[in-house]
Design an enzyme around this catalytic site. Structure first.
Site, mmCIF file in Angstrom:
data_model
loop_
_atom_site.group_PDB
_atom_site.id
_atom_site.type_symbol
_atom_site.label_atom_id
_atom_site.label_comp_id
_atom_site.label_asym_id
_atom_site.label_seq_id
_atom_site.Cartn_x
_atom_site.Cartn_y
_atom_site.Cartn_z
ATOM 1 N N LYS A 87 15.027 34.984 69.229
ATOM 2 C CA LYS A 87 15.835 34.175 68.305
ATOM 3 C C LYS A 87 15.223 34.246 66.911
ATOM 4 C CE LYS A 87 18.131 29.669 68.684
ATOM 5 N NZ LYS A 87 18.019 28.358 69.325
HETATM 6 O O1 G3P Z 1 21.301 25.172 69.359
HETATM 7 C C1 G3P Z 1 20.958 24.555 68.167
HETATM 8 C C2 G3P Z 1 20.665 23.153 68.420
HETATM 9 O O2 G3P Z 1 19.466 22.977 69.119
HETATM 10 C C3 G3P Z 1 20.784 22.241 67.278
HETATM 11 O O3 G3P Z 1 21.413 21.143 67.805
HETATM 12 O O4 G3P Z 1 22.090 18.821 67.933
HETATM 13 O O5 G3P Z 1 19.943 19.462 66.762
HETATM 14 O O6 G3P Z 1 22.150 19.989 65.742
HETATM 15 P P1 G3P Z 1 21.400 19.771 67.017
#
Ligand code: G3P
Length: 217
Positions: A87
């Protein structure tokens, strides 16, 4: 549509795997820290544990922000297990590293994507997956699903094989809307997958079936 779980929590990964609908896992440095996994040795072991727990791709994120560092880290991650996908952040050196890895046949997931232009660059660099963060766009009053739709249109126009991995999915309606606009993959918390199960008419219908069965026996 593939379902990935967005966590570094082994219990939740195993729970989703047991349900039989899991296609992979995505992690990031924040999710690793949330599980208290610190230090390179522990993190590499944790990635191996995740690969053991799931059948499918496991995204492991580099920490370096320069090309050489990303290449070194990414090669070590890719060598760890065949399920690992490297990634990379959507920055200049991340795009260069993506091109480098794709020329070597190492699979990549370009993350922190917030615009169609960034997604176009990731596809040009040969990314295996591109991760637009729809929840974080919704957070700032910008329609995240609209971005997924734009990327779908652009990729289809040119036949790019990069898979659209809708990330920062927070809940079931994100999952359903991603499915409607043709995201190849969604990654979200366990609740966004298990929430799809729920309907009160299913519960009341089942209760009635069981009640009627009991009457006849
Ligand atoms: O896959 C990306 C993710 O981990 C971010 O999610 O909920 O932190 O915006 P969030």
């Amino acid at each position: 549509m593939k379902f990935f779980i967005d966590t570094a929590n082994l219990e939740q990964i195993k729970e989703a795997q047991d349900l039989g609908v899991l296609d992979g896992v995505t992690t990031n440095p924040s999710l690793m820290a949330k599980e208290g996994i610190t230090g390179e040795k522990n993190q590499l072991q944790h990635y191996l544990d995740i690969c053991e727990a799931v059948d499918g791709d496991v995204s492991a994120e580099v920490i370096s922000t320069d090309f050489e560092g990303m290449v070194k880290e990414g090669e070590a991650l890719a060598a760890l297990h065949p399920q690992i996908v490297v990634k990379l952040p959507m920055i200049k050196d991340g795009v260069k590293a993506c091109k480098y890895f794709s020329s070597k046949g190492i699979r990549t997931n370009v993350t922190l994507v917030f615009s169609a232009g960034q997604a176009l660059l990731a596809a040009k660099a040969g990314a295996t997956y591109v991760s637009p963060f729809l929840g974080r766009l919704d957070d700032i009053s910008t329609d995240g699903i609209n971005l997924i739709e734009e990327i779908r249109l652009i990729y289809d126009n040119y036949g790019f094989e990069t898979e659209i991995l809708a990330a920062s999915v927070r809940h079931t309606m994100h999952v359903i809307n991603c499915a409607k606009v043709g995201a190849d993959v969604m990654t979200g918390p366990l609740s966004s997958i298990e929430g799809l199960l729920k309907h009160p008419l299913t519960d009341s219908g089942l209760a009635k079936f069981l009640e009627d069965y009991a009457k006849g026996n």
